[in-house]
Design a protein around this motif. Structure first.
Motif, PDB file in Angstrom:
ATOM      1  N   UNK A  15       2.892   6.671  14.379  1.00 12.95           N
ATOM      2  CA  UNK A  15       3.871   6.941  13.322  1.00 12.95           C
ATOM      3  C   UNK A  15       3.567   5.969  12.326  1.00 12.95           C
ATOM      4  N   UNK A  16       3.364   4.712  12.507  1.00 11.19           N
ATOM      5  CA  UNK A  16       3.001   3.658  11.418  1.00 11.19           C
ATOM      6  C   UNK A  16       2.037   4.141  10.862  1.00 11.19           C
ATOM      7  N   UNK A  17       0.662   4.547  11.463  1.00  7.48           N
ATOM      8  CA  UNK A  17      -0.560   5.328  10.536  1.00  7.48           C
ATOM      9  C   UNK A  17      -0.301   6.206   9.660  1.00  7.48           C
ATOM     10  N   UNK A  22       0.809   8.010   4.380  1.00  7.95           N
ATOM     11  CA  UNK A  22       1.578   8.886   3.337  1.00  7.95           C
ATOM     12  C   UNK A  22       1.975   7.928   2.077  1.00  7.95           C
ATOM     13  N   UNK A  23       2.578   6.810   2.149  1.00 11.77           N
ATOM     14  CA  UNK A  23       2.652   5.554   1.340  1.00 11.77           C
ATOM     15  C   UNK A  23       1.447   5.733   0.204  1.00 11.77           C
ATOM     16  N   UNK A  24       0.215   5.538   0.891  1.00 14.11           N
ATOM     17  CA  UNK A  24      -0.599   5.394   0.025  1.00 14.11           C
ATOM     18  C   UNK A  24      -1.192   6.590  -0.771  1.00 14.11           C
ATOM     19  N   UNK A  25      -0.972   7.780  -0.013  1.00 15.21           N
ATOM     20  CA  UNK A  25      -1.024   9.150  -0.912  1.00 15.21           C
ATOM     21  C   UNK A  25      -0.147   9.063  -1.921  1.00 15.21           C
ATOM     22  N   UNK A  26       0.940   8.837  -1.669  1.00 15.05           N
ATOM     23  CA  UNK A  26       1.925   8.910  -2.791  1.00 15.05           C
ATOM     24  C   UNK A  26       1.682   7.965  -3.927  1.00 15.05           C
ATOM     25  N   UNK A  27       1.309   6.653  -3.569  1.00 11.06           N
ATOM     26  CA  UNK A  27       1.024   5.678  -4.638  1.00 11.06           C
ATOM     27  C   UNK A  27      -0.179   6.312  -5.362  1.00 11.06           C
TER      28      UNK A  27
END
Length: 92
Positions: A15-17, A22-27
């Protein structure tokens, strides 16, 4: 230097990965919107996004203020350096 370590379940680790991915992808997607723009030339839509103006405003600048465009095969492009210089020249 102090070090902190703890164990988590494999499910929590996944879940953390996923959240980090997803955060990196959104940024990266947001950066791409702001800077389509790792490229030296932009179409007019990209240029509008880059400077935060409407298509009408950009066309006014091209017509009235002589913002230089590159025309290739019926399409218009603006060099990133050209719009950067244009904006700097028109700041008050």
């Amino acid at each position: 230097m102090a070090q902190l370590s703890f164990e988590v379940s494999s499910e929590l680790e996944k879940q953390i990965e996923g959240m980090v991915f997803n955060t990196a992808k959104n940024v990266l997607a947001e950066l791409e919107k702001r800077e389509p723009m790792g490229k030296p030339y932009m179409n007019l839509k990209e240029c509008c996004q880059y400077v935060g103006c409407s298509n009408v405003t950009l066309n006014d600048w091209i017509r009235e203020r002589k913002l230089q465009v590159i025309k290739i095969g019926g399409k218009k492009y603006i060099a990133k350096i050209t719009i950067d210089q244009f904006m700097m020249n028109h700041q008050k």
